[in-house]
Each structure stands twice: as C-alpha cells, then as structure tokens.
Design a protein around this motif. Structure first.
Motif, short mmCIF file in Angstrom:
data_model
loop_
_atom_site.label_atom_id
_atom_site.label_comp_id
_atom_site.label_asym_id
_atom_site.label_seq_id
_atom_site.Cartn_x
_atom_site.Cartn_y
_atom_site.Cartn_z
N PRO A 177 -2.19 -23.10 -73.54
CA PRO A 177 -1.28 -24.21 -72.97
C PRO A 177 -2.16 -24.07 -71.19
O PRO A 177 -3.43 -25.68 -71.27
N ILE A 178 -2.71 -23.97 -71.16
CA ILE A 178 -4.50 -23.74 -69.78
C ILE A 178 -5.02 -24.44 -71.35
O ILE A 178 -5.53 -25.65 -70.63
N TYR A 179 -6.06 -23.75 -71.96
CA TYR A 179 -6.87 -24.04 -72.86
C TYR A 179 -6.58 -25.97 -73.31
O TYR A 179 -7.15 -26.88 -72.98
N PHE A 180 -4.97 -26.30 -73.51
CA PHE A 180 -4.34 -27.33 -74.57
C PHE A 180 -5.16 -28.49 -73.45
O PHE A 180 -4.89 -29.58 -73.35
N LEU A 181 -3.71 -28.21 -71.90
CA LEU A 181 -4.06 -28.60 -70.30
C LEU A 181 -5.85 -29.09 -70.83
O LEU A 181 -6.17 -30.33 -70.29
N ALA A 182 -6.69 -28.39 -71.08
CA ALA A 182 -8.21 -28.66 -70.14
C ALA A 182 -8.84 -30.07 -71.37
O ALA A 182 -9.12 -30.51 -71.40
N MET A 183 -7.78 -29.53 -72.27
CA MET A 183 -8.15 -30.38 -74.07
C MET A 183 -8.05 -32.15 -73.14
O MET A 183 -8.37 -32.78 -73.66
N VAL A 184 -6.86 -31.89 -73.24
CA VAL A 184 -5.94 -32.49 -72.39
C VAL A 184 -6.92 -34.16 -71.13
O VAL A 184 -7.12 -35.00 -71.53
N VAL B 82 -14.54 -27.90 -69.53
CA VAL B 82 -13.60 -27.19 -70.58
C VAL B 82 -13.24 -25.99 -69.45
O VAL B 82 -12.64 -25.86 -69.33
N MET B 83 -14.27 -25.23 -69.51
CA MET B 83 -14.59 -24.43 -69.48
C MET B 83 -13.75 -23.90 -67.72
O MET B 83 -13.24 -22.88 -67.99
N SER B 84 -14.47 -24.80 -67.18
CA SER B 84 -14.30 -24.45 -65.85
C SER B 84 -12.70 -24.11 -65.45
O SER B 84 -12.05 -23.91 -64.65
N ILE B 85 -11.92 -25.66 -65.93
CA ILE B 85 -10.56 -25.97 -66.22
C ILE B 85 -9.68 -24.50 -66.33
O ILE B 85 -9.11 -24.23 -65.71
N PHE B 86 -10.77 -24.40 -67.51
CA PHE B 86 -9.81 -23.02 -67.98
C PHE B 86 -10.09 -21.12 -67.39
O PHE B 86 -8.56 -20.95 -67.51
N ALA B 91 -7.56 -17.84 -63.53
CA ALA B 91 -7.22 -17.19 -62.56
C ALA B 91 -6.13 -17.70 -61.81
O ALA B 91 -5.91 -16.38 -61.63
N VAL B 92 -5.91 -18.49 -61.40
CA VAL B 92 -4.75 -18.55 -60.71
C VAL B 92 -3.85 -17.56 -61.03
O VAL B 92 -2.94 -17.39 -59.93
N LEU B 93 -3.96 -18.50 -62.64
CA LEU B 93 -2.51 -17.47 -63.66
C LEU B 93 -2.27 -15.94 -63.19
O LEU B 93 -1.48 -15.41 -62.65
N ILE B 94 -3.50 -15.71 -63.12
CA ILE B 94 -3.94 -13.66 -63.11
C ILE B 94 -3.14 -13.49 -61.37
O ILE B 94 -2.39 -12.22 -61.73
N ALA B 95 -3.40 -14.23 -60.66
CA ALA B 95 -3.44 -14.06 -59.44
C ALA B 95 -1.86 -13.65 -58.80
O ALA B 95 -1.75 -13.18 -58.31
N LEU B 96 -1.13 -14.95 -59.31
CA LEU B 96 -0.09 -14.98 -58.87
C LEU B 96 0.65 -14.19 -59.54
O LEU B 96 1.07 -14.11 -59.07
N ARG B 97 0.34 -14.12 -60.78
CA ARG B 97 1.69 -12.70 -61.05
C ARG B 97 1.54 -11.97 -60.78
O ARG B 97 2.28 -11.04 -60.74
#
Lengths: 241, 101
Positions: A177-184, B82-86, B91-97
């Motif tokens: 989902p994060i990857y798809f969000l980046a694409m969106v 795209v890569m920095s978004i990803f 990072a936020v997901l792993i940290a918060l989990r």
C-alpha cells in the motif's frame, strides 16, 4: 552533447546511451524486484512461478496483486482480470508513444511494447521531447538492463527473502500500500487528480465492504476513469492545439 | 490453487498484459484523432486504479498504517520522489509498530 545530425545515429552508441539512462531506473527498482521475489515465496509461490511471473508479465504492481489473489479463494479468471485491470494503464502508454515509432518495423514495435513499463514510458516521453530520433537501439538500451535486473532480483528475493525472520516486524506486509500510494502521488500533476483519487477511493472502499475483494479494483478504477472522461478539462484541450 | 492453475494464470496474465502494451497503439493508429473524452478517461487510469489498491488497505489499517500513508503523502507534497516516499512511509510504519507494540 554532440551536435544533432540528420543521419541515423550509430546503433551501438545509441544502445549505450540507453544503457546509461537506465542506471537510475535499475537502482530504483532493486528493492521492488527483491521484495516481489520475497513476497511471492511468502505467499506460497515456487521459485519457478515467481521468476516466470517477472519474466512474462513484467509489471510489478499487477504481479503483487496476482500473488495476493492466488491465496484468496477466487476463480482463476478473476485473478487474470485483476492483473489486466491493474495493467490497463499500459493502453495509454502504448497509444502515446506509438506516435513516435512510425519508422520502426512492425517486429521492432511488437518487441518494444513488451518492455513498456512505467519508467520506460517516462524515459521514452522525455526522449521524444528532445526531438532526437527515437531509435530502436536506444529504446532497447534502456529496456534490457531494467528487464534483466527485474528478473534477477525476483530470483534473488525468492531465494534469500525467506531468511527475513518476521515480515511484519520489517513492515513487509504493508509495504505494498505504501508503494502504491507513492505511485498515486507521482501522478498528482494530472488534471482532476484529486477528484479521481477521491471518487476511486470511495467507490473501492464501498465495493470492498459490500461486494468484496478483488472487485473493488475494477469498480473503483471504473468510477475514477468515468469521472475523468465526464469532466474533460478545458486546459487539456487547449494544450493539445 | 494448483501449480498448473497458477502457471496458466501467469501465462494468461502475461498475454493480456502484452495486449494492453501493444493494443493501445494498435487501436489508436486506426483513428485519425483521439476523442478528448477517451483521452481524459485514459489519463485518469493510473490514479484511479492505483487508488483502489491503497484505499481499502488504509481503511483496514491501524494507527501505524494510517500514519505511514500520511507520512508518505506529506513527503510527496514536499517534493519527494517515489523512493523517498516509500522509505519514509516504511520507516514510520516500522517505528510505530515497535512503539505501539
């Protein structure tokens, strides 16, 4: 940069120019190729099936959708339909770049379209904007390294991905989902983007809750596309003339 | 699903995917001009399709998952690729989990 020449550039130097331009794409795709291989095996696919998928379908997002649905109790044709619906955007890519490929032979076009992934489309559009001749050698110079690395990374991910101890701990289960969000988000400069995203989001969530997966994909997509077709932005029409 | 079924799903998916990549040009080359509504509809395809892959997951997700998507969206609005978004989302997901257990 060398002076423009009307003569057809040498195929070997065109190919190497393409290879050079493929480097950032290859680097950007590495984690996704590895990720796909790892996720495919985690979802129960064999090494052969994972590599076959990357080598023949060659479309990351739809491959991810495919491995999600192999586990679900859905009819095979629904899985195929879902893969194709995710890949339907390629029709637009094909129609757009096809305009620059009139000087290619039918065989070159037939082969070239197989490699028409998102970054290949973007690079081809950029090349066309420079008004340099869009040679088959250059196109394949970009395409072949990206394709070869995608297949090899799938294999590496499938073989070594299982050594990742806990997928949840590394966030792998929610990485798609994060990857798809980046694409969106990368398409946000397009006309009506926010409205299309909003309508598709609502339609997909409602159909996900009522009809169920994977129908939320084609239904949500159709809602957004119909909105796009219904509201033709005036600016777009003016740009074209 | 049996290995044979999966094999043929992959082959069918590959053939139809190829047809989408060749078909747009094949169909469009038969017309002199693309109707603006067709073009506008096709322009909406990436955002429309990809959104359907995010929205249900966002709806089902907990605070860590929602925060990861919000972080990714913010990085994108700040000009991130795209890569920095990803990676910021992950990072936020792993940290918060880890923090939220």
């Amino acid at each position: 940069m060398s002076a423009e020449s009307l003569a057809e550039p040498r195929p070997s130097s065109e190919f190497l120019t393409g290879v050079r331009e493929s480097v950032p794409i290859v680097l950007a795709v590495v984690p996704f190729g590895l990720l796909f291989g790892a996720l495919a095996v985690e979802h129960g696919l064999s090494l052969f099936q994972a590599v076959l998928m990357s080598a023949t379908i060659y479309a990351g997002a739809s491959q991810m959708v495919g491995i999600e649905l192999f586990n679900a109790n859905v009819a095979p044709w629904v899985v195929v339909l879902s893969i194709v619906s995710v890949n339907f955007r390629h029709v637009l890519y094909s129609a757009t770049i096809g305009r620059y490929l009139g000087h290619w032979t039918p065989l070159q076009r037939g082969l070239g379209f197989f490699f028409l992934v998102d970054p290949q489309f973007a690079e081809t559009e950029r090349r066309a904007e420079t008004h340099r001749p869009l040679t088959f050698a250059w196109y394949m110079g970009v395409a072949l390294p990206v394709y070869a690395c995608w297949v090899i990374e799938t294999w590496l991910g499938a073989v070594f991905g299982r050594f990742i101890p806990d997928a949840r701990e590394f966030g792998l289960d929610f990485i798609l989902p994060i990857y798809f969000l980046a694409m969106v988000m990368s398409f946000r400069k397009r006309p009506l983007w926010l409205a299309v995203v909003g309508v598709s989001a609502i339609a997909s969530i409602v159909s996900y809750r009522t009809i169920g997966s994977p129908w939320h994909v084609p239904i949500g997509a159709l809602a957004g596309v119909m909105l796009g077709a219904a509201v033709v932005p005036a600016a777009t029409e003016e740009d074209r003339h | 699903m049996s290995a044979t079924t999966i094999f043929w799903i992959i082959i069918a998916g590959a053939i139809f995917t190829y047809l989408t990549r060749a078909g747009g040009h094949f169909v469009l080359s038969r017309f002199d001009r693309v109707h603006p509504r067709v073009e506008a509809g096709l322009n909406a395809v990436p955002a429309a399709v990809l959104t359907t892959l995010v929205a249900p997951a966002a709806m089902e997700g907990g605070p860590a998952e929602i925060a990861a998507l919000v972080a990714g969206a913010i990085v994108s609005l700040l000009g991130g690729g795209v890569m920095s978004i990803f990676f910021s989302g992950a990072a936020v997901l792993i940290a918060l989990r880890h923090l939220l257990g």
